[in-house]
Design a protein around this motif. Structure first.
Motif, short mmCIF file in Angstrom:
data_model
loop_
_atom_site.label_atom_id
_atom_site.label_comp_id
_atom_site.label_asym_id
_atom_site.label_seq_id
_atom_site.Cartn_x
_atom_site.Cartn_y
_atom_site.Cartn_z
N ILE A 245 0.81 -1.21 0.00
CA ILE A 245 0.00 0.00 0.00
C ILE A 245 0.85 1.27 0.00
O ILE A 245 0.52 2.27 -0.64
N HIS A 246 1.99 1.24 0.70
CA HIS A 246 2.65 2.51 1.00
C HIS A 246 3.37 3.21 -0.15
O HIS A 246 3.44 4.45 -0.13
N PRO A 247 3.91 2.54 -1.20
CA PRO A 247 4.64 3.32 -2.21
C PRO A 247 3.74 3.93 -3.28
O PRO A 247 3.16 4.98 -3.05
N GLY A 248 3.62 3.28 -4.44
CA GLY A 248 2.87 3.86 -5.53
C GLY A 248 1.40 4.03 -5.23
O GLY A 248 0.80 5.07 -5.54
N PHE A 249 0.78 3.02 -4.63
CA PHE A 249 -0.66 3.07 -4.36
C PHE A 249 -1.01 4.26 -3.47
O PHE A 249 -1.87 5.08 -3.80
N MET A 250 -0.34 4.38 -2.32
CA MET A 250 -0.68 5.45 -1.38
C MET A 250 -0.31 6.82 -1.94
O MET A 250 -0.99 7.82 -1.65
N THR A 251 0.73 6.86 -2.74
CA THR A 251 1.09 8.13 -3.38
C THR A 251 -0.02 8.59 -4.31
O THR A 251 -0.50 9.73 -4.21
N MET A 252 -0.48 7.72 -5.20
CA MET A 252 -1.52 8.12 -6.14
C MET A 252 -2.85 8.33 -5.42
O MET A 252 -3.61 9.26 -5.76
N TYR A 253 -3.13 7.53 -4.43
CA TYR A 253 -4.34 7.67 -3.61
C TYR A 253 -4.38 9.06 -2.98
O TYR A 253 -5.41 9.74 -2.97
N SER A 254 -3.24 9.51 -2.46
CA SER A 254 -3.15 10.82 -1.82
C SER A 254 -3.26 11.95 -2.83
O SER A 254 -3.80 13.02 -2.53
N ARG A 255 -2.72 11.73 -4.02
CA ARG A 255 -2.84 12.75 -5.07
C ARG A 255 -4.28 12.96 -5.50
O ARG A 255 -4.63 14.02 -6.02
N TYR A 256 -5.11 11.97 -5.25
CA TYR A 256 -6.55 12.10 -5.49
C TYR A 256 -7.27 12.72 -4.30
O TYR A 256 -8.50 12.83 -4.31
N GLY A 257 -6.52 13.12 -3.27
CA GLY A 257 -7.12 13.74 -2.10
C GLY A 257 -7.81 12.78 -1.17
O GLY A 257 -8.62 13.19 -0.32
N LEU A 258 -7.49 11.50 -1.28
CA LEU A 258 -8.17 10.47 -0.50
C LEU A 258 -7.43 10.20 0.82
O LEU A 258 -6.22 10.38 0.92
N LYS A 259 -8.17 9.75 1.83
CA LYS A 259 -7.63 9.49 3.16
C LYS A 259 -7.84 8.04 3.55
O LYS A 259 -8.81 7.41 3.13
N ASP A 260 -6.91 7.53 4.37
CA ASP A 260 -7.10 6.18 4.89
C ASP A 260 -8.11 6.15 6.02
O ASP A 260 -8.99 5.29 6.10
N PHE A 261 -8.02 7.16 6.92
CA PHE A 261 -8.95 7.29 8.04
C PHE A 261 -9.30 8.76 8.22
O PHE A 261 -8.52 9.65 7.86
N VAL A 262 -10.47 9.01 8.79
CA VAL A 262 -10.87 10.37 9.15
C VAL A 262 -11.33 10.35 10.60
O VAL A 262 -11.76 9.31 11.12
#
Length: 476
Positions: A245-262
């Motif tokens: 999860i932490h390298p490419g996936f989380m990078t692109m996920y974050s670039r979409y403004g998405l969060k793992d938890f709120v």
């Protein structure tokens, strides 16, 4: 690279659960370099008075626990300089990553002080900080009698220093509270690509996720006809590990403004089943199915890196160091033909990037804290880190001055796009995850869910099930 065996780490953390439960949870607040204090209500740093003196602990011996890594190699090669400067001797043990954290976790949870200083990833602060195993370095940093003016904490990239600073409270952001480790070496997650196949197929690096998805599939389809037999489009991690999860996936996920938890109502709530997150995850799984490695579910950083070097993968979306060690002269069949790019932007142009940070920490039970602090200063100081960057493989400097050093730039100039990519993402690179003590377990479950979606299960159903399972575990 972050090659830790996470399942073994999780097992060791489970084995030490009693220590975690019994130890009082610390809390800290305040601005600057750590607002917390030691479990006893004070800090050994307060005992250091007078003028700063590198020879203050002359004659002492400290012991370091180190992971086998290029950063470690550079440190050991330069230890004589530290001993000559301080009069302090350093004994050390080096363990491979498949059991390094087993050793560290057992030692810290036992309450012994077998090691005064050690390597840890910034994420481990979330495990080791709450039970009081880590010394808060903030009081040491603020004490001018203990810390040389030349150490210059303002020279660190602030996002890296903040990665090891936390209040020890579920869900609170990094960059506040105690300073539980110091950044030593790090990796940003970007795209590396084979210039030969790109030139032959008339391609340019993707600027959006949709372009990356289409490009990966096109390369997998067309590369064999262009003389690249067996090549696929993009290498990304896929094993059932948090590290997927932490390298490419989380990078692109974050670039979409998405969060793992709120945070809602004072409790953490899983957010990976948000409709936009579901759609993103479906796209990522489709990208791998149509343009990724055939045996993706077993892929770690090592397989991804090796495939780029062996000309099996046209692109790698992972740690820049994973590509660097394939790109340098003579390292692989693809060396000299690998370039770097920040990777696709988010819909709003975001280059938010997740990172891995190797840090150095101090055992809260150490009986040699003054000597240990002098070592940490030296190991994270400008002189040693510049030498490690020029003569070793500290390729992503944690200090701004080294990133701008002419000799460093000269060393890296032949790696096409490396320096430009670093400059493009460095200020937007940080730990994109929400700090919480169930991090490894939760993220490994997330990787398992990603495998299920890749295997054909509906993304919404899988991610709703994941969120339901994680909700009570992370509520705090």
């Amino acid at each position: 690279m972050d090659t830790i065996d996470r399942r073994r780490f999780l097992g060791m953390m489970g084995a030490s659960a009693a220590a975690l439960t019994a130890a009082p949870a610390l809390s800290a607040c305040g601005a600057g370099f750590g607002g917390g204090s030691s479990a006893g209500g004070g800090s050994a740093a307060d005992e250091v008075t007078g003028a700063f003196d590198w020879k203050r602990a002359q004659g002492k011996t400290i012991k370091a626990l180190l992971n086998k890594h290029p950063y470690t190699d550079a440190l050991i090669a330069d230890l004589k300089a530290f001993s000559e400067q301080t009069g302090i001797q350093v004994k050390y043990d080096v363990f491979p990553e498949d059991n390094y954290f087993d050793k560290l976790t057992v030692d810290l949870s036992s309450g012994r002080a077998s090691y005064d200083v050690f390597m840890l990833g910034a994420y481990m602060v979330w495990q080791y900080g709450p039970p009081g195993w880590l010394e808060d370095l903030g009081p040491w940093m603020r004490n001018t009698a203990a810390t040389s003016a030349e150490w210059d904490p303002g020279d660190f990239f602030p996002n890296l220093l903040q990665a090891d600073q936390w209040s020890l409270k579920y869900g609170t952001p990094l960059g506040q509270g105690g300073q539980y480790a110091l950044p030593w070496g790090w990796e940003t997650n970007v795209v590396a690509y084979n210039t030969e196949v790109f030139d032959r197929l008339g391609l340019r690096p993707a600027e959006t996720l949709d372009e990356l998805i289409e490009m990966a599939a096109t390369i997998k389809r067309k590369a064999p006809g262009a003389g690249f037999d067996g090549m696929y489009g993009v290498a990304v991690r896929g094993s059932r590990s948090w590290a997927t999860i932490h390298p490419g996936f989380m990078t692109m996920y974050s670039r979409y403004g998405l969060k793992d938890f709120v945070m809602e109502g004072g409790k953490l709530k899983p957010a990976m089943n948000d409709p936009k997150a579901v759609e993103f995850t479906r796209k990522w799984a489709d990208m791998v199915k149509n343009g990724g490695a055939p045996s993706w579910t077993s892929y770690t950083w090592y397989q991804c890196s090796s495939d780029l070097g062996a000309k099996k993968a046209a692109m790698l979306f992972d740690a820049d160091s994973a590509a660097y060690f394939q790109a340098i002269k003579g390292a692989s069949p693809a060396s000299g033909k690998i370039a770097f790019h920040p990777g696709p932007k988010g819909p709003d142009g975001s280059l938010a990037t997740n990172m891995w940070v190797w840090s150095l920490g101090m055992n809260a039970k150490s009986e040699n804290k003054t000597a240990a602090w002098l070592f940490l200063q030296w190991a994270t100081g400008k002189e040693h880190l510049r030498k490690a960057a020029l003569e070793g493989n500290h390729i992503d400097p944690v200090r701004k001055s080294i990133s701008q050093d002419a000799a460093y730039k000269d060393k890296m100039k032949d790696l096409r796009g490396f320096l430009d990519t670093f400059e493009a993402v460095v200020d937007q690179t940080k730990i994109q995850f929400t700090p919480q003590t169930q991090f490894f377990d939760a993220t490994t479950s997330w990787a398992a869910a990603l495998q299920e979606i890749y295997g054909g299960k509906g993304a919404a159903g899988v991610l709703n099930g994941l969120a339901k399972d994680l909700a009570p575990k992370v509520a705090g």
